[in-house]
Scaffold this active site. Structure first.
Site, PDB file in Angstrom:
ATOM      1  N   GLU A  80      56.286  50.918   2.625  1.00  0.00           N
ATOM      2  CA  GLU A  80      54.924  51.092   2.912  1.00  0.00           C
ATOM      3  C   GLU A  80      54.328  50.231   3.881  1.00  0.00           C
ATOM      4  OE1 GLU A  80      53.237  54.269  -0.279  1.00  0.00           O
ATOM      5  OE2 GLU A  80      53.166  52.284  -0.773  1.00  0.00           O
ATOM      6  N   TYR A 126      26.928  49.242  -3.351  1.00  0.00           N
ATOM      7  CA  TYR A 126      28.182  48.708  -3.364  1.00  0.00           C
ATOM      8  C   TYR A 126      29.198  48.995  -2.529  1.00  0.00           C
ATOM      9  CZ  TYR A 126      25.191  46.402  -6.785  1.00  0.00           C
ATOM     10  OH  TYR A 126      24.291  46.040  -7.649  1.00  0.00           O
TER      11      TYR A 126
END
Length: 224
Positions: A80, A126
């Protein structure tokens, strides 16, 4: 260990990578040998090896590659790497990339995205503060370079993505920033899944604008 690896093993970013792996594994966000982390040092990238357990990374035994993907030393890098490469190419100021198969974010990646610019809604301050919008990247088999090309084709800003039927990918100007972002995505995904079809209050445009202005993140301030 090559000379280049030996020189980089003591680099603070390398040490941060190892610590981040242990932290994420300890939180249960990296089951088995899933997930990968990399750091960029100059024009080289150090990355967790393929099949490695993030809980027990060794600073002296990391894959070493060029930004173009040339192998410079060490064990084989995760397949990846093209995802990491795409984020570094898109944002030269980023020095770390983290990819996980964390359960809540992976589950959410199997559902329809909230909007074209973000798979996740602005469910908490957040998420907006620490991550910003998180576009969904269409499915491709792990290691397929088409996802990296798709990341680089998007015409709006972001620092993290959700890979469809796969999991989250974050970048950061520091390893800690990338780690904080991927933890925040996992927590936000958990809340979305807990709420399911229940009506939920999301942050409004004014609240989002205040947070992005204060924390330097990006979020398109209009609903889906």
């Amino acid at each position: 260990m090559s000379t280049a690896q030996a020189d980089l093993a003591g680099h603070p970013l390398c040490q941060d990578l190892v610590q981040a792996g242990a932290t994420l594994a300890g939180l249960g966000l990296s089951p088995g040998s899933s997930g990968n982390i990399s750091v960029r040092i100059g024009d080289t990238v150090l990355m967790s090896p393929t099949g490695s357990d993030l809980a027990s990374l060794d600073a002296g035994n990391l894959a070493l590659l060029s930004l173009d993907g040339d192998v410079l030393g060490g064990p084989k890098a995760s397949k990846e790497f093209p995802l990491h490469q795409a984020m570094y190419a898109r944002y030269p100021d980023m020095t770390a990339v983290v990819h996980l198969h964390s359960p809540n974010a992976a589950a959410l990646s199997c559902t329809q995205p909230w909007a074209p610019h973000s798979a996740l809604p602005p469910i908490t301050p957040y998420l907006v503060m620490r991550v910003g919008q998180v576009p969904l990247i269409p499915y491709a088999a792990p290691g397929n370079s088409s996802q990296g090309a798709y990341i680089n084709s998007l015409d709006f800003d972001f620092s993290a993505v959700l890979l469809q039927n796969h999991g989250p990918l974050t970048s950061g100007a520091s390893v800690q920033q990338a780690v904080d972002a991927i933890i925040e995505i996992e927590e936000a995904a958990k809340l979305v899944l807990l709420l399911q079809e229940r009506p939920a209050r999301l942050l409004d445009d004014a609240e989002i604008a205040e947070l992005t202005r204060t924390y330097g993140t990006t979020w398109k301030t209009s609903g889906p």
